[in-house]
Each structure stands twice: as C-alpha cells, then as structure tokens.
Design an enzyme around this catalytic site. Structure first.
Site, PDB file in Angstrom:
ATOM      1  N   SER A 555       0.744  -1.346   0.341  1.00 53.93           N
ATOM      2  CA  SER A 555       0.032   0.676  -0.058  1.00 53.93           C
ATOM      3  C   SER A 555       1.281   1.805   0.009  1.00 53.93           C
ATOM      4  O   SER A 555       1.815   0.952   0.455  1.00 53.93           O
ATOM      5  CB  SER A 555      -1.049   0.188   1.175  1.00 53.93           C
ATOM      6  OG  SER A 555      -1.564   1.402   1.554  1.00 53.93           O
ATOM      7  N   TYR A 568      -2.175  -0.447   9.834  1.00 57.04           N
ATOM      8  CA  TYR A 568      -2.775  -1.092   9.027  1.00 57.04           C
ATOM      9  C   TYR A 568      -1.611  -0.457   9.189  1.00 57.04           C
ATOM     10  O   TYR A 568      -0.368  -1.179   8.226  1.00 57.04           O
ATOM     11  CB  TYR A 568      -3.755  -0.082   8.772  1.00 57.04           C
ATOM     12  CG  TYR A 568      -4.245   0.113   7.066  1.00 57.04           C
ATOM     13  CD1 TYR A 568      -4.532  -1.275   6.363  1.00 57.04           C
ATOM     14  CD2 TYR A 568      -3.368   0.906   6.114  1.00 57.04           C
ATOM     15  CE1 TYR A 568      -4.526  -2.341   5.063  1.00 57.04           C
ATOM     16  CE2 TYR A 568      -3.481  -0.075   4.901  1.00 57.04           C
ATOM     17  CZ  TYR A 568      -3.963  -1.089   4.375  1.00 57.04           C
ATOM     18  OH  TYR A 568      -4.611  -1.223   2.442  1.00 57.04           O
TER      19      TYR A 568
END
Length: 678
Positions: A555, A568
C-alpha cells in the site's frame, strides 16, 4: 436448414462421446452421407458430413463438421499415388469441400467417404482396442465376432486404410464393422440408429468376452509393499512429490500437472507386471500422441523415504531423457521434424498415483485420462491373450508425422502466463478477484484462496472449469491452513509459480484507541500471513527449480504516514520490507519478489465495504460515497484507482517483460507525491 442426417449425426456423436470407455476425448470420428444443394447450380449434390480435425465427439456441434462433395472425394481413389505419398491426399481433401467446407478435414476422412454405407463410426473403445492389441487379435476377432466383424491388420491412418476398410465392406456384406489392428474399431449402418447400434454391439461383445473369458488377475499378483498408501498419507505424499516431478517434466518446456489416484490407476501400480507392461507403451495413436511413447515408472515402494524417492526420480528422469533421445535417433530420417522434447508426459508412482503433464491443465488431465484408457486396454489384452502394441517404429512415424507437425504449427500462440500456476490470497473479492480474473485471462491456472469458502468458489466458477481455477479455503494466519492451500495447488496443477499476497483487512483508529487486538489482527493477517504464504510457496518453487514470482499487494500507506492508521500502516510497511528481504534471499533460486503499492481502492473493495471506507471517510470529513472521488482529487493524475489497475500491475510484473526486476515496489496510486519511493 440443417438436414435431418446432420442432426442425427450430432446426437449420435454426443452420445458416443459421453462415455470415455467408448471413445477418448477428441478421439474417433463419425460421419453421415446425404443430399445437399449445390450453391452454384441449385441442384442436388451428394455430401459427406464428418467430424473435423481436432474435434471432440462428446461436445460436437454442426460447426465442428467438415462437409465434402462425395463424388470428388471418391474420385481421389483414381489419382491416389500409393502409400508412400498418401500424406498428399490430406491436402487434396480441400478440393473436395462443399461451399465453405466447415471444419478442416481429418486424416480419417477417406475412411468415412470410401465405405459404402450412409453412416460410419470410427471409435477407440477400451475393449475394442484390447482385442486390436492382443498378440492373437486376428484369431480372437474371428472367435468372438464370427463373420459380423472383420480383422484389418495395422496400418497407419490415411487414404489406404480407408481403401482397406471399403474393400472389407464390399467383400463381406454381412459384416457390420472391423477391428483395426493396434488401433480401434469402425462400424457402419444404413441409418444413424443402426450404425450406433452396431458400434455398441462390437463394444459390448468385446467387453463380454473379456469379462467372461479373461484371466482373473491379468496384471499378475499384488507386489508386497506396493499396495496403495492410506488416503491422507497418499495425498500428502503426492503433494510433496508433485512439484519435484513437475520440475523434471518441465526440463524442456514448462508444463502443468494433474494427479489422479483412481482405483484403476492404483491397482495397476501395485501389480507384478507394472514395469514390463509400462515399458511396452501404449498402442492406439490417440493414446501415445498424448502420453508419449511410454511412461516413467518410479521403481521404489510407497514407504520408501521421501528423500530416496526424490533422488531416484531424478535418476530415472535422466535415464528417460537419454532413452527418448535414443528412440528419436533410431527412427528419425533427414525429413523428420526436430525432437520436440524428451521429458515424460506420464509419471507413475506406486502407492501414490499417476502424474500427467501438458501445456495446460486440460491437456495434462486428458493425458492422464488417455493413460487410464491404456491401462484398460492392457488389462483386456492380457486377460484374453498377451498385450502386443504396434512396433516402436510405427509409433515414431505417427508421433513425428509431418501432418501431426502441421497440426501443432496451427495451434494458437500461448498466452503470456500459459503453464503458470498462480495462488491469489484474498481472491474472493475486490482486488484479489480482479487479479484472479486478469491472471486467468492471460493463461494462468489460478488457485483462488480466501477465508470465505463461498466467495472463493464463486470467483473460481467465474473463471471457468477446474482446468482453469480451483477454490481453496484458507485463514492465512494459520500455518497448517496455508500449507494445505499450497498442497491443494500442487495436487490440482502440479505446483505453484506465482503467488499474490493480497489477503488483508484494516482498522482505522488513532493510536490511543488502537487496542492490542487491533494491532495483532492487522499484523497476523498481513505481515504474518504474507510470511507464511511466501514461506510455503517458496518451498514448492525451490523444489520445482523453475523460479517463480512472489507479489505483495502492499500500500502507499507503507510509505506515506496517514492519520489514524498506525496498525494498518505498520503492517503494510512490514510487507513492503518483506519484499526487499525475500528478493535478496530468493534470487539465487530465480524467484523474483516485487510489490504493488495502491492508493485507496474504494469501488469493488471488500475492505472498504467492510467498514474501512466509513472509518477513512470520517477521518477526512467526507461522505463515504464520495471517498473514491476524494482520493482521486488528491492525486497528480486526478484518477480513481480501481481493482483492475492493481491487477494490471501484477500482470506486468509477472508476464516476463520485467524478467530482470526484483525487489521493486510499483505505485498504483495515480500519483501521490507524499508516497513517492525514495
């Protein structure tokens, strides 16, 4: 309007082709003669409709029929130059086509056109070939069938064989068909129903003779110590051996594998005559064109240590390649096509099962099905007599036939990921689903892995049959479940070449609200999960010796420090560094490790739909339905990132053009300057 004769032909073909003991996949052919309309004169013309080259009886449709003018086809007998030049006759069939002609005529077209009967079936039934391959097949044919079926000695398929069968039909009006030595059967009839009835009579009579008169144990007694392993142990052993065997079978070109442990196979592998019969090879041309001249047989008992089995397989494979080259050199002429490859298509492992190989999963599966037919043929021949296949020299003439080479040359160019086996975690939705679709579209076999069994099954079904994709249920935080998923890939397709670590979830909270459980969950699924999947897959890739690709869907959050995102973002950073670490470690094995860094993928995302979207929308102060547009506005390109954009990056990284790239992260974020790699 389709003539009734053609409708009857297709229905008959589909019925006959539905039973693998009646004829094999894409084997045999059927025909009907009737009257059509000449497209030039408008007058009537006698026609032959016959299954075209490469078609399958079980799935035959009208478009799979070749249509020829009967007068022109039969006139070829007057200009036939003899067996030494009969290959030229196949090209002559093109001058006999009616209208656009339909499918390409096969080598067996002459058989159907020259026989004086309105309907003709040429089939490869196991029981019929058993008699055709028995040492005293001619005497058995007379004894079993009387004057209703006539023996025709072995002859390579072609125009002369058609003349031979036509001569039998003319000389023996009471005959309903023939046994073709070393090959199969041909039957005929005045109607489609009579033709099918005669075909089935020949097959049933042959089956009854084998059943009532055959030896009780045609393959000999069971060899002590070679009995099948128990089910779970057998499956575990097969999963461990499959990647090794696939790597060996892919020495010349990458292959897909298929494993079967059917009762027929396991019984044959346990018997005393296994090695002697396997060494004789198959006989029917359709069989050995797909199974090769003979299989490789592991000569160790099932209980032998795994490392001993692996070492022996490597020795046997080297010997197999030498033997195959010697076979080629014994029979090749200056005009023969180049040797196509010396690796086995069939590998037999007593107690475990049969591994078959091909350029794709369907070809690998069908090769195994053909060898099962061959086992049935050997059993029948040994029950009645002695199995005596056609000579090796004749097998070579067909395997390296110029017509077979031309057929291979007409095959479409393989897709970029052909013969690659992909495992996609989190493949049941969102980005994973898009990746699975793209990889399958580019030719890969795909294992769709997801915690949600229903979602995995749905996506696998979207991709096609089990020859294209299979679902597996896996929790990537469980080492045992991960190992089972990789084993499933090995058992379904022979191994694994391409892994996409995509499984993930997200919790968006500030530091002070992030619980220990939140942190552990994020890291268990993405950091630990990716590690477990990569470790299990790397073991298989190293065993195969074919290199491979590990792709992490990381990501931009692994680089960009966004707000309220500590668990995250940290887990994504962990994944990002795994890419670098594993690229450095696995390069010596030809395994490339790369990552993809998407921006937020809102549309089609299971993560965003599961609550992450609402959380991130609240952080940025926008409505959840506007989150995709919000992400797009902050990018340099002002474009929203969709699942298929991520899938495209995975394809680019794995399709071969970036063969020298490893340790790379590819941004798929439409340009987020704060996430630039540096």
């Amino acid at each position: 309007m389709t003539p009734q004769a053609v409708r009857d032909l297709i229905a008959r073909s589909n019925r006959l082709g539905a039973d693998p003991t009646t004829t094999n996949y894409a084997g045999g052919n059927t025909s009907a003669k009737g009257t059509g309309t000449d497209p030039v004169t408008g007058g009537p013309v006698d026609l032959l409709w016959v299954k075209g080259s490469g078609g399958d009886l079980g799935t035959l449709t009208e478009t799979g029929l070749a249509v020829l003018r009967l007068d022109r086809l039969r006139a070829l007998a007057d200009v036939y130059p003899g067996v030494e030049r009969e290959d030229e006759m196949v090209a002559a069939f093109d001058y006999c086509l009616h209208g656009r002609g339909g499918a390409a005529p096969s080598i067996d077209t002459a058989m159907h056109g020259l026989v004086e009967a309105p309907h003709v079936d040429h089939l490869h039934p196991d029981a019929g070939i058993a008699i055709a391959c028995a040492a005293d097949g001619e005497a058995l044919t007379k004894e079993i069938f009387g004057d209703r079926v006539v023996w025709v000695p072995w002859r390579r398929p072609g125009f002369q064989l058609g003349l031979d069968i036509a001569a039998v039909r003319a000389a023996d009006p009471q005959a309903v068909g023939v046994i073709l030595g070393g090959h199969g059967i041909t039957a005929w009839g005045a109607t489609s129903e009579e033709c099918e009835r005669n075909s089935r009579e020949i097959i049933a009579t042959a089956q009854a003779a084998i059943g009532s008169r055959g030896a009780a144990e045609p393959f000999g007694p069971v060899r002590p110590g070679f009995e099948p392993l128990p089910g779970a142990e057998r499956r575990s052993r097969a999963a461990a051996l499959a990647p090794v065997i696939r790597g060996l079978a892919s020495t010349d070109r990458r292959q897909v594998g298929h494993w079967t442990d059917s009762d027929v196979v396991l019984d044959f592998l346990s018997r005393d005559k296994l090695e002697a019969l396997a060494a004789l090879g198959t006989s029917c041309p359709d069989h050995f064109l797909r199974t090769k001249v003979r299989p490789l047989v592991l000569d160790l008992p099932p209980a032998a240590p795994l490392e001993d089995a692996v070492a022996r397989l490597r020795e046997l494979h080297a010997a197999y390649r030498e033997d195959y080259r010697a076979y080629y050199e014994r029979h090749a002429t200056p005009d023969s096509p180049a040797m196509r490859g010396a690796d086995p298509a069939i590998v037999l492992v007593p107690g475990v099962g049969m591994f078959s190989f091909g350029a794709n999963a369907q070809t690998a599966r069908v090769a195994g099905e053909f060898y099962v037919n061959a086992i049935n043929v050997m059993r029948g021949a040994e029950a009645l007599s002695t199995y005596a296949p056609i000579p090796e020299s004749e097998k070579f003439r067909i395997e390296y036939w110029a017509l077979e080479e031309a057929k291979l040359a007409r095959m479409p160019k393989p897709k970029p990921l052909a013969a690659r086996i992909a495992l996609v975690t989190g493949g049941g939705s969102g980005i994973g689903r898009a990746i699975a679709h793209r990889l399958a579209a580019e030719g890969a076999c795909v294992v769709v892995a997801d915690r949600d069994a229903g979602a995995a099954a749905t996506v696998a079904a979207e991709l096609g049959s089990a020859d294209v994709a299979v679902p597996v249920t896996v929790d990537v935080t469980d080492p045992g479940a991960v190992a089972a998923a990789v084993d499933a890939a090995a058992l379904a397709f022979g191994g694994v070449d391409l892994v996409v670590n995509n499984a993930g979830l997200s919790v968006s909270k500030p530091l002070l609200e992030t619980t220990d459980a939140d942190w552990d969950l994020q890291h268990d699924v993405m950091a630990k999960g990716s590690f477990l999947v990569s470790r299990a897959a790397a073991r298989v890739m190293i065993a195969q010796g074919l290199g491979g690709d590990l792709v992490y869907i990381a990501s931009k959050n692994g680089v960009f420090a966004g707000p309220n995102n500590v668990a995250y973002g940290a887990a994504k950073a962990d994944q990002a560094h795994q890419v670098r670490l594993l690229a450095a470690e696995l390069g010596e094995h030809g395994i490339r490790v790369n990552g993809v860094n998407p921006d937020g993928v809102v549309r089609g995302s299971g993560i965003f739909a599961g609550g992450w979207g609402a959380q991130r929308a609240a952080v940025y102060g926008v409505a959840e339905e506007d989150l995709g547009a919000f992400y797009a506005r902050r990018t340099l390109l002002k474009r929203e990132v969709l699942p298929e954009h991520v899938a495209a990056a995975v394809f680019v990284l794995t399709a071969g053009e970036l063969s020298h790239t490893t340790g790379l992260h590819v941004p798929v974020d439409a340009g987020v300057a704060a996430a630039f790699l540096r």
